[in-house]
Design an enzyme around this catalytic site. Structure first.
Site, PDB file in Angstrom:
ATOM      1  N   GLY A  36       0.591  -1.073  -0.241  1.00 29.40           N
ATOM      2  CA  GLY A  36       0.350  -0.070   0.410  1.00 29.40           C
ATOM      3  C   GLY A  36       1.017   1.411   0.181  1.00 29.40           C
ATOM      4  N   GLY A  38       0.745   4.913   1.719  1.00 28.60           N
ATOM      5  CA  GLY A  38      -0.168   5.835   2.242  1.00 28.60           C
ATOM      6  C   GLY A  38       0.260   7.680   2.605  1.00 28.60           C
ATOM      7  CE1 TYR A  40       0.662  10.027   8.183  1.00 25.88           C
ATOM      8  CE2 TYR A  40      -0.199   7.865   8.611  1.00 25.88           C
ATOM      9  CZ  TYR A  40      -0.776   9.278   8.363  1.00 25.88           C
ATOM     10  OH  TYR A  40      -1.588   9.840   9.457  1.00 25.88           O
ATOM     11  N   GLY A  41       3.819   7.106   3.294  1.00 24.19           N
ATOM     12  CA  GLY A  41       5.205   6.507   2.749  1.00 24.19           C
ATOM     13  C   GLY A  41       4.271   5.482   2.306  1.00 24.19           C
ATOM     14  CB  VAL A  43       3.090  -0.667   3.609  1.00 27.91           C
ATOM     15  CG1 VAL A  43       3.424  -1.809   4.599  1.00 27.91           C
ATOM     16  CG2 VAL A  43       3.095   0.322   4.681  1.00 27.91           C
ATOM     17  CG  ASP A 162      -5.604   8.290   9.712  1.00 23.71           C
ATOM     18  OD1 ASP A 162      -6.120   8.153   9.966  1.00 23.71           O
ATOM     19  OD2 ASP A 162      -4.504   8.034   8.874  1.00 23.71           O
TER      20      ASP A 162
END
Lengths: 323, 265
Positions: A36, A38, A40-41, A43, A162
């Site tokens: 994924g 997101g 934030y970066g 994965v 979150d």
């Protein structure tokens, strides 16, 4: 630099930078595919080459370096994540390793890899794949798992911020583990660099209004998730900040004037004086105790919301029979 | 999760040893590095926790790297720098370097290279990777305070004992004890040593149960007398090296023979 004559003559290296080129990690993980991407970066699913090929989830986070190296907030957050791991809480995703990308020479940023246990599915996909409504026993068990994980984080002064089905992992045994927490401050700096849309559906009013917040935000988000376990669809699927607030007030009623926070750019009068809806109509088939619990969590004022610990002691979990 | 404890064989077969540095020399380097962290830390008013965390990083670092590749004083600076961030007592890198420069000979400071700050920055990343981002470290200090609360006896004597044990913990930083035993165990051993040297015998404690032979059975399982003596011996050897034993003898008012007996454990 130091051509010294002492016994350590041979031991001195003129510069750490000289040797950092020699310092290379042997490859520990083999990236397989992207799970994924997101805000934030990214994965990745990866193989742990040192651990008989165990499958792991590797999260890549870019940390902008400051004049004094690794930012204090990131150091603190990683220290805390590592420390939490010692408790091996059953409802928290395992953090197996932390390493960095090895570009020791890049002065602008550090690429960090957080290596987590790999869990096949998240609650989002679990719910969408469920053939029919979940059993009451299953819902209660999952609700308890989620709240236990959150209570554990709160007891270590971590606010998740979150929480959503996407961040809740479901093991093959049907247990829930909380993921994606503890790097809020590290993420903040990275967030400014990316422009990924963040889902608003689980955001409490204080976050949408931009006032200060605390652990109570997670309880609100939990309530939205718990409701979703019952109905298998999002409770408050807003399209934008304002729409999200409208949906919230349509459900719980517009708060009385004296509860409206000060120094907020949004005016209370920009919302109609919504009357609260009956949550039982919104979540058909919900049991009275489950309903009472969720009601206690969906409260406008953060200080009046149940805490995660209160929730765990709610009769919904402690009183026996489930129809 | 990383495991940070080693047996004596591992402590002899270190990266430095494999690169031809004799064990004695490595132990001297470790001691000098630790002492330097303590001195720099105290000059900058950093607390004992920050200093101890820095020293533990330092010892762990050299279980993976050689003193030949990484000169000790710059590593020491970097360890203290990172420990400051972790313990929320941050110091600016350039300030640490300034203090380091004032404490070191020109020759030793030469190992910091042309751009000392940049070197420390680079080293920080190597250090983080080496200690596997396992940044939170526990120390024996907290355990000393916890243990002494449970012991019964003359308050002043207990106070004196714990104070002495505290200084032994400081001294233990110059040894590799933190690579051998958990802080709980070190705290028990050094409290035991302090009790012996201050002639205070703990005969009763809160929470005592029939199965307990000694007060520490309440806190840590399976501590043998052999283990305690081994730990005490390592710290005493360090004290002799630091020529502080004479001071201790006079301060605690035990006979020198008593002390020698302990040294000869």
């Amino acid at each position: 630099m130091s051509a010294s004559s002492s016994s350590q003559a041979a031991t001195t290296v003129t510069s750490v930078n000289d040797v950092s080129a020699l310092f290379q990690n042997e490859k520990k993980y083999e990236e397989l595919n992207i799970i994924g991407t997101g805000a934030y970066g990214t994965v990745y699913k990866a193989r742990d080459l040192h651990n008989s090929g165990q499958i792991v989830a590797m999260k890549k986070v870019r940390v902008p370096l400051t004049e004094d190296g690794m930012p204090l907030s990131t150091v603190r957050e990683i220290a805390l994540l590592r420390q939490l791991e010692a408790h091996r809480h059953p409802n928290i995703v395992r953090l197996l390793d932390v390493c960095h990308g090895g570009q020791a020479m890049d002065r602008e940023q550090l690429v960090l890899y957080l290596v987590f246990e790999h869990v096949e599915q998240d609650l989002d996909s679990y719910l969408s794949r469920a053939p029919g409504p979940l059993s009451q026993a299953r819902i209660r068990c999952m609700s308890y798992d989620i709240l236990s994980g959150i209570d554990f984080l709160h007891s270590h002064r971590i606010v998740h911020r979150d929480l959503k089905p996407h961040n809740l992992l479901v093991t093959s045994a049907g247990r829930v583990k909380v993921a994606d927490f503890g790097l809020a401050k590290t993420y903040d700096t990275e967030m400014k660099l990316t422009s990924v849309v963040v889902t608003l559906w689980y955001r409490p009013p204080e976050v949408l209004l931009g006032v200060s917040y605390n652990t109570a935000v997670d309880v609100w988000s939990c309530a939205c998730v718990l409701a979703q376990l019952h109905s298998r669809r999002a409770l408050l699927p807003g399209a934008a900040d304002t729409d999200q607030l409208h949906r919230i007030f349509r459900l719980i009623g517009r708060p009385p004037r004296e509860q409206w926070p000060e120094n907020v750019s949004v005016m209370i009068d920009s919302f109609p004086d919504y009357e609260p809806q009956d949550l039982a109509d919104v979540i058909p088939g919900i049991t009275p105790l489950a309903l009472d619990l969720i009601k206690g969590m969906l409260v406008f004022e953060p200080s009046k919301r149940l805490t995660a610990m209160d929730c765990l002691e709610h009769p919904y979990f402690t009183e026996e029979p489930l129809m | 999760m990383p495991y940070w404890y080693y047996d004596k064989k591992d402590l002899q077969n270190t990266p430095s040893y494999r690169e031809g540095i004799p064990n004695d020399t490595e132990n001297r380097y470790r001691k000098e590095g630790a002492r330097f962290i303590i001195d720099t830390g105290s000059k900058m008013d950093l607390g004992y926790n920050t200093v101890a965390t820095g020293v533990v990083y330092f010892h762990r670092f050299y279980m993976f790297h050689s003193f030949r590749t990484f000169p000790r004083y710059i590593t020491a600076c970097c360890c203290l720098f990172l420990a400051g961030k972790v313990e929320e007592t941050p110091k600016k890198c350039k300030d640490i370097i300034k203090v380091a420069k004032s404490l070191l000979t020109e020759q030793k400071f030469g190992t910091f290279g042309d751009d000392p700050k940049e070197e420390v920055m680079t080293l920080e990343r190597i250090l983080l990777q080496t200690i596997k981002f396992d940044l939170q470290v526990e120390h024996p200090y907290g355990y000393l305070l916890k243990y002494v609360k449970c012991l019964k006896g003359d308050k002043a004597k207990l106070q004196k004992m714990v104070q002495m044990a505290w200084t032994f913990v400081n001294d233990s930083l110059c040894t590799t004890l933190c690579l051998q035993w958990e802080p709980e165990v070190i705290a028990v051993a050094l409290m035991f040593l302090a009790g012996k040297l201050s002639k205070f015998e703990v005969v009763d404690w809160n929470g005592r149960q029939p199965k307990h032979n000694a007060w520490w059975d309440m806190f840590v399982e399976d501590i043998t007398m052999e283990l305690l003596e081994d730990i005490c011996h390592q710290v005493i050897t360090e004290l002799i090296g630091a020529t502080r034993i004479g001071k201790i003898v006079s301060k605690i008012n035990v006979g020198r023979s008593q002390c020698i007996k302990w040294i000869a454990l």
